[in-house]
Design a protein around this motif. Sequence first.
Motif, short mmCIF file in Angstrom:
data_model
loop_
_atom_site.label_atom_id
_atom_site.label_comp_id
_atom_site.label_asym_id
_atom_site.label_seq_id
_atom_site.Cartn_x
_atom_site.Cartn_y
_atom_site.Cartn_z
N GLU A 1 0.82 -1.21 0.00
CA GLU A 1 0.00 0.00 0.00
C GLU A 1 0.86 1.27 0.00
OE1 GLU A 1 -2.29 1.07 3.60
OE2 GLU A 1 -1.27 -0.60 4.58
N TRP A 2 2.17 1.13 0.26
CA TRP A 2 3.07 2.29 0.22
C TRP A 2 3.81 2.38 -1.11
CZ3 TRP A 2 1.16 4.95 3.81
CH2 TRP A 2 0.66 4.33 4.96
N ASP A 3 3.42 1.58 -2.08
CA ASP A 3 3.98 1.66 -3.44
C ASP A 3 3.12 2.64 -4.23
OD1 ASP A 3 5.05 1.35 -5.93
OD2 ASP A 3 4.76 -0.82 -6.04
N THR A 4 3.45 3.91 -4.17
CA THR A 4 2.60 4.97 -4.72
C THR A 4 2.34 4.80 -6.20
OG1 THR A 4 3.51 6.49 -3.05
CG2 THR A 4 2.36 7.48 -4.94
N ASP A 5 3.39 4.45 -6.97
CA ASP A 5 3.25 4.38 -8.43
C ASP A 5 3.12 2.94 -8.93
OD1 ASP A 5 5.81 3.62 -7.83
OD2 ASP A 5 6.77 4.80 -9.41
N GLY A 6 3.09 1.97 -8.04
CA GLY A 6 2.88 0.58 -8.45
C GLY A 6 4.03 -0.05 -9.19
N ASP A 7 5.25 0.44 -8.97
CA ASP A 7 6.39 -0.10 -9.72
C ASP A 7 7.14 -1.21 -8.99
OD1 ASP A 7 7.66 1.31 -7.70
OD2 ASP A 7 9.09 2.31 -9.03
N GLY A 8 6.71 -1.56 -7.78
CA GLY A 8 7.36 -2.63 -7.02
C GLY A 8 8.27 -2.16 -5.92
N LEU A 9 8.60 -0.87 -5.89
CA LEU A 9 9.37 -0.29 -4.80
C LEU A 9 8.46 0.59 -3.95
CD1 LEU A 9 12.73 0.73 -6.54
CD2 LEU A 9 12.27 -1.31 -5.17
N LEU A 10 8.80 0.75 -2.67
CA LEU A 10 7.94 1.48 -1.73
C LEU A 10 8.39 2.93 -1.61
CD1 LEU A 10 7.67 -1.15 1.16
CD2 LEU A 10 6.27 -0.94 -0.91
N GLU A 11 7.39 3.78 -1.42
CA GLU A 11 7.65 5.18 -1.10
C GLU A 11 7.39 5.41 0.39
OE1 GLU A 11 8.19 4.72 -4.85
OE2 GLU A 11 6.07 4.47 -4.28
N SER A 12 8.03 6.43 0.91
CA SER A 12 7.86 6.76 2.32
C SER A 12 6.42 7.12 2.61
CB SER A 12 8.77 7.95 2.67
OG SER A 12 8.45 8.45 3.95
N PRO A 13 5.84 6.61 3.70
CA PRO A 13 4.52 7.08 4.12
C PRO A 13 4.58 8.56 4.51
CG PRO A 13 5.10 5.04 5.23
CD PRO A 13 6.34 5.53 4.57
N TYR A 14 3.42 9.21 4.45
CA TYR A 14 3.35 10.62 4.81
C TYR A 14 3.07 10.75 6.30
CZ TYR A 14 1.79 15.47 4.96
OH TYR A 14 1.65 16.79 5.26
N PHE A 15 3.95 11.43 7.01
CA PHE A 15 3.78 11.64 8.44
C PHE A 15 3.49 13.11 8.76
CE2 PHE A 15 5.44 7.45 9.05
CZ PHE A 15 4.95 7.06 10.29
N GLY A 16 3.13 13.86 7.78
CA GLY A 16 2.81 15.26 8.04
C GLY A 16 4.04 16.13 7.98
N ASP A 17 3.82 17.40 8.24
CA ASP A 17 4.90 18.38 8.17
C ASP A 17 5.48 18.73 9.53
OD1 ASP A 17 4.68 18.65 5.38
OD2 ASP A 17 2.99 20.02 5.61
N ARG A 18 5.03 18.05 10.55
CA ARG A 18 5.50 18.37 11.89
C ARG A 18 6.96 17.97 12.07
NH1 ARG A 18 5.68 13.91 15.33
NH2 ARG A 18 4.87 11.99 14.44
N VAL A 19 7.63 18.65 12.96
CA VAL A 19 8.97 18.24 13.36
C VAL A 19 8.83 17.06 14.32
CG1 VAL A 19 11.03 18.94 14.62
CG2 VAL A 19 9.89 20.55 13.07
N GLY A 20 9.65 16.06 14.16
CA GLY A 20 9.64 14.93 15.07
C GLY A 20 8.94 13.72 14.52
N GLY A 21 8.95 13.54 13.20
CA GLY A 21 8.30 12.34 12.73
C GLY A 21 8.20 12.12 11.25
N ARG A 22 8.76 12.98 10.41
CA ARG A 22 8.62 12.77 8.96
C ARG A 22 9.30 11.47 8.52
NH1 ARG A 22 6.98 17.17 5.86
NH2 ARG A 22 8.25 16.53 4.07
N GLY A 23 10.28 11.01 9.27
CA GLY A 23 10.91 9.73 8.97
C GLY A 23 10.54 8.65 9.96
N ASN A 24 9.41 8.79 10.62
CA ASN A 24 9.08 7.89 11.71
C ASN A 24 8.76 6.47 11.23
OD1 ASN A 24 8.72 7.64 14.58
ND2 ASN A 24 6.55 7.34 14.18
N HIS A 25 8.50 6.30 9.94
CA HIS A 25 8.25 4.95 9.44
C HIS A 25 9.47 4.06 9.60
CE1 HIS A 25 10.28 7.03 6.22
NE2 HIS A 25 10.44 5.93 5.52
N LEU A 26 10.64 4.66 9.78
CA LEU A 26 11.86 3.90 10.00
C LEU A 26 12.51 4.25 11.33
CD1 LEU A 26 13.41 4.10 6.44
CD2 LEU A 26 12.27 2.17 7.48
#
Length: 843
Positions: free
Chosen positions: A452-477
């Motif tokens: 569900e995180w493969d935005t363009d359906g090409d087989g690789l994943l894109e980062s989920p959106y965590f909003g614009d707040r500080v303290g979590g844009r990379g929280n998926h990892l």
Amino acid sequence: MPRRHFLRSAGAAGLGASAIALATNQGPANASPLVTDPALETATEHGTALPYPTLKRPFAMPGVKDQDWTGALFVGSGESRFVLRIGLLTAQGKLIREKMTNHLWRIGPMTPDGAYKQVHISTDDRTVMPAHLEALHEVIAHPDQWSPDEVADATVRLPQLRQRYDQAQSQKRAIGVRYARTGDGGGLVGAVTAFDDDTTVVLELATPWGEEAAFALDGRDVKGSAPGLLDKYQTGHIRLSPTEPADSRGCYASVADMTAALTGGTGAPGTAVAALGYRLGKGRTITFAVRIGDRPQDAHAPDAPEVERALAAASARVRGDHLTGSGPVGRAADAVRDALSLNTNYDKDRRRNFVMWGWGGGGGLFTGWDSAFDAVDAALVSRPLAIQHETDVFEAPAPPNQVPLRGPRYDQQNSGPMHAYATWRLYTKFGDRSVLEQAYPALVTFHDLLPEWDTDGDGLLESPYFGDRVGGRGNHLGLDDSPVYAAYHRIAKQGGSGDHRDNTDLTDVALNSYYALLAETLAKMARVLDRPQDATRFAARYKTIRQLLNDRLWHPGRGLYLSRYLDGTWNEVVTPTVFYPLFAGLATPERARILVTEHLLDPEEFWGPYVIPSVARNDPAYCSGGPVHPGSEHFRFFDKYGEDSAPEQWKGAVWPPMNATVYDGLKRYGFDDAAGRFAARSTAMYLDAWDEENWFPESFDPIPGQSVMASAVDTAWRTYSWSNAMAVQGLHELISDNPWDGDPSALMFGSLGLPGTNTVANVSLRGHTYAVAAGPDRTTLVRDGRTVFRATGARVAVRNFVLRASGASFDINADGPARVEVLVPGHRFRGRKVPAGRSHVEL
């Protein structure tokens, strides 16, 4: 406040002999796939219908409750629960009794099974430390490097902090607490020693989570009883027997009443909690015994010398029975053992132990990726703890707002992959299929949701959106504020599992490396669990991700794996995630060589005395969170986090999970020399914090001699469980399971890159107990007290080592010509010479 540099020490002539002598006193380990600790058993044997290892009842164990660093937990049949705490009164009349991480000064020795524990507690919470004073002095001493406002502020604050520091030191009261478990596990003896005059300590007997109980004074003793929480018809009984009468004593209606009475107020009498108070002079010790059982415990005044002998004997057994080591890197074994023992907690709902994650409390078990590192580290220290911990992860209820899925948190896409990796490593270490059987269904579900995180359906994943707040844009990892994720764009998700987050346009190197790792690990699990169709499916997914990542995320001009936006432009921020394809086995051999030789080992980019910074040293984002002062002699980073100077966590600080991931990638690809040197640097950082402050912090400064962050005064920094991943790299250099290709029962041991001679002993792997000594011209492997391998003449790194009745086979990498010998079961040593470099040996 300069740090030690043990990497400069050649280390240790003669250090190997002590560990080998220690190892030869070991008996054979129990090879059962179940838990082997005598304090543990399977709950199904007692009709509780819990299909996992649990603790025998009754049991007594020091600690095992959030931040009760001076406490001990007692659990009786039917799950009646009691807690003993040692409180300390400050000069201001405050009672320090719980949540005391900031007051923890010395840790250990101690053991993960609770057989022995020792800690030092002080009224000084170290909110003002010499490093804070030095940082402000540095600003005043170099006014040309700081703004006028910063210099003025430092000039005002320095005398204020100095006064606070001096006052804390003059009023400091400190105590040492020791526990040893006695008899069949239902009792403890203990001692409290005052390190200062006019020290008031409190022995408190209560219940750990506010359960029903009744306590009463009985002569100099305290006795209590509580109904079982699982069986109210089973009553647990406890008795606290000190060696001498208390100066003050009472039973109270609540903890609040007890605290009021002990701090000069009035507390209502009752039966909810009991307390004995002692005023001690410097050097005076109070000893005591505590006993729990299914019937009232008889009064018995313990003999102080007898208690001291029991404590001394238990302390002496710590290194003989548990993980230990010596040498510049190997001595970290004792620190890791003590740190993980300190953070061993009791899950009151599922009634087993786990490793408490970072925040010195953290609200109980954390099922995010942190806990996966804890499982891998705990497996080196205690098989029962590691199995109970990972079992707890997969039995834990789903947290709020999570896609219905038991086990790892789905809001961190690396949680499932890392817990798959951790579970697989428990299997490769111990050979127990049950951990795979339990985890596999949840991990398959996790894997099948990820597209569900493969935005363009090409087989690789894109980062989920965590909003614009500080303290979590990379929280998926767990990469919260990594600058890699600063500029992604939100794209509305179409469909999906019900997870409320949208997609983005950033195809993420780190996320796809974890995605591939999960597919690869599930394929391995499926083969062990006899699911051939699943194995084929996951192997095919892994192959596809590997091909796509190499086609689309390799930047040929820069020689790096970089994240990329869907419009084809590159995300140019360089962080250690560029090495994550090594961890997942995705890089081609040539690209792996480029990554290591041209980037990792480049001191302008990542290499240095301390590695690995969370952003490359030459990247514009490095230390970009504030003004840089390169001319400062001691503090080269920006003024941040209060009074300290240090790199901001995501823009330079060294982060243990990154180090562990990079190290495993180096070992996977056979970069033995680089892996050894990397592990030595990681261990150096860990031991600097341990030696200087007895802390195991969340992150580290990448330049030797820097002040710790001011966040070091909070609990996350002081006792952060995954910090142990720094030192475990060096211990895995000495001996490890084989989590990658080949026979999962094979061993890896020896090192080309560790300084000096290092040893580690009492390591449990596949039903045997091992010790290793590795030095410049000799490496030995001891199994169950007998030397089964030795190499002389050069340093060696051995992998795929399998010892059978018919002989032994292994791959060896030597830094010079060497002679290797193996003791084949039932035969004499067989040997041969090997040249420098790599060889395969059959003996």
